[in-house]
Design an enzyme around this catalytic site. Sequence first.
Site, PDB file in Angstrom:
ATOM      1  N   GLY A  68       0.825  -1.200   0.000  1.00 23.63           N
ATOM      2  CA  GLY A  68       0.000   0.000   0.000  1.00 23.63           C
ATOM      3  C   GLY A  68       0.858   1.248   0.000  1.00 23.63           C
ATOM      4  O   GLY A  68       0.718   2.118   0.867  1.00 23.63           O
ATOM      5  N   ARG A 112      -0.634   1.510  -6.551  1.00 25.72           N
ATOM      6  CA  ARG A 112      -1.582   1.586  -7.645  1.00 25.72           C
ATOM      7  C   ARG A 112      -0.853   1.729  -8.979  1.00 25.72           C
ATOM      8  O   ARG A 112       0.274   2.213  -9.038  1.00 25.72           O
ATOM      9  CB  ARG A 112      -2.549   2.747  -7.424  1.00 25.72           C
ATOM     10  CG  ARG A 112      -3.371   2.583  -6.151  1.00 25.72           C
ATOM     11  CD  ARG A 112      -4.545   3.515  -6.103  1.00 25.72           C
ATOM     12  NE  ARG A 112      -5.291   3.382  -4.855  1.00 25.72           N
ATOM     13  CZ  ARG A 112      -6.196   2.435  -4.608  1.00 25.72           C
ATOM     14  NH1 ARG A 112      -6.457   1.514  -5.525  1.00 25.72           N
ATOM     15  NH2 ARG A 112      -6.838   2.396  -3.449  1.00 25.72           N
ATOM     16  N   ASN A 142      -3.236   4.210  10.504  1.00 24.34           N
ATOM     17  CA  ASN A 142      -3.969   5.037  11.454  1.00 24.34           C
ATOM     18  C   ASN A 142      -5.086   4.240  12.103  1.00 24.34           C
ATOM     19  O   ASN A 142      -5.642   3.319  11.506  1.00 24.34           O
ATOM     20  CB  ASN A 142      -4.593   6.251  10.746  1.00 24.34           C
ATOM     21  CG  ASN A 142      -3.550   7.291  10.374  1.00 24.34           C
ATOM     22  OD1 ASN A 142      -2.575   7.498  11.087  1.00 24.34           O
ATOM     23  ND2 ASN A 142      -3.760   7.951   9.247  1.00 24.34           N
ATOM     24  N   LYS A 162      -1.337   8.218  19.490  1.00 18.62           N
ATOM     25  CA  LYS A 162      -1.548   8.817  18.169  1.00 18.62           C
ATOM     26  C   LYS A 162      -3.035   8.872  17.831  1.00 18.62           C
ATOM     27  O   LYS A 162      -3.516   9.856  17.261  1.00 18.62           O
ATOM     28  CB  LYS A 162      -0.794   8.033  17.090  1.00 18.62           C
ATOM     29  CG  LYS A 162      -0.942   8.674  15.705  1.00 18.62           C
ATOM     30  CD  LYS A 162      -0.167   7.961  14.627  1.00 18.62           C
ATOM     31  CE  LYS A 162      -0.339   8.678  13.293  1.00 18.62           C
ATOM     32  NZ  LYS A 162       0.340   7.986  12.181  1.00 18.62           N
ATOM     33  N   ASN A 212      -8.474  15.464  13.420  1.00 16.17           N
ATOM     34  CA  ASN A 212      -8.938  15.160  12.061  1.00 16.17           C
ATOM     35  C   ASN A 212     -10.423  15.431  11.816  1.00 16.17           C
ATOM     36  O   ASN A 212     -10.780  16.157  10.871  1.00 16.17           O
ATOM     37  CB  ASN A 212      -8.586  13.715  11.697  1.00 16.17           C
ATOM     38  CG  ASN A 212      -7.117  13.541  11.382  1.00 16.17           C
ATOM     39  OD1 ASN A 212      -6.299  14.409  11.666  1.00 16.17           O
ATOM     40  ND2 ASN A 212      -6.776  12.405  10.811  1.00 16.17           N
TER      41      ASN A 212
END
Length: 302
Positions: free
Chosen positions: A8, A32, A102, A184, A192
Site C-alpha cells: 500500500g 496503484r 492510522n 496517536k 482530524n
Amino acid sequence: MEKIMVMGAGALGSLFGGLVANAGYDVTLVAREWHVAAIRKHGLRISGLTEITVDVKAVTSPEAAEPPDIVFFTVKSYDTETAAKQLKPCIHEETAVVSLQNGLGNEERLSEILGAEHVLGGVTSYGALLKEPGHVAHTGVGDTFIGELDGEISKRALRICEILNDGGIKAEAVADVRKKIWEKLIVNAAINPITAIARVRNEGLLHGELRWLMEATAREAASVARCAGVNIDVEAAVKKAVEVATKTGKNESSMLQDIKRGKRTEIDAISGEIVKLAEKFGIEAPINKTLHALVKNMKYQA
C-alpha cells in the site's frame, strides 16, 4: 539481505520505502498502477525535507514480488482486510508484517488473516504527501515506534528499527506499542474530524470554541483508553493534541484532504473505534460519537 515490501505504497509507504531503498536495501513497493508506472519510468522522486530520486522496484500486486521477509503495511484502515488477503499467499513462515496505519483494530484484523505470529504494531509521526504519480513530498520528521503486540522487545523489532534508522528514519523498538498507538489515535481523533467538519487547517483549532472541542474530544478519548486498560495520562493527552495542532498549524489534516477530494475517510478506525470501545465498557463518549456521525454523513466535496 532481507527482502522488504511496502504494502500500500501511497504517501507514507513511498517515503519509507524510498528512504530504505536509498540506504541500499532490497525494497519493493506495492502500489496503484499509475504510481507504479511513473516509478518504473522515472524512479521515485522524494522532495521537501529530503531531495532524492530513488531507483526502487514497484509492482501492482504482492504476487508479482519475491516473498518478503519484512512488510511495512501502510494501506488505509478500511482496506486492511482486502490487502491482507492479497498478501497472505505471498509471505513465508518468518515474515514480519508491521502495521504503520492510522486508527485502532488494524493489528487485530491482520492477526486474524495472517496469523498473530507475523504481526507487529507500529506508529509514526513522519509526514508525507503524494504530489503526483512517482513523486512524494517529505513534509515532516517525527518519531517511529515498533513493537511486538505481547510487549516483548524482540530481535526482529530491533532489526526492523535498525533498517529504518539506516534509511534516516528515527525508529525505536518499544514494549508498549499499544500505548503508542493509542496516543496517536487520541491526537487524530481530536484534530482530524473537527478540521474536516469545520474546513479549517490545524491552526484553526487553537482558538475559541474549536479549541474547547479539540480538548474535550481528546479528554474523552483518553478516558476511554483508560477504561480499555491503557495507562494514558488524560491531561497529558490533551496537551499533546494541542501541541500537534500548533506544530502542524499550516497543514490540512488527512481527513480534511480526503473530504475535499471526495475520498473515503478513516473515521471508522479513529472515532468509530473509540465509540465501539466506550459502548463495550458501558460508558458514554458523546463527543466522539457526534463527530463520527457528522463525518460519516458529510458530502465528499470541496
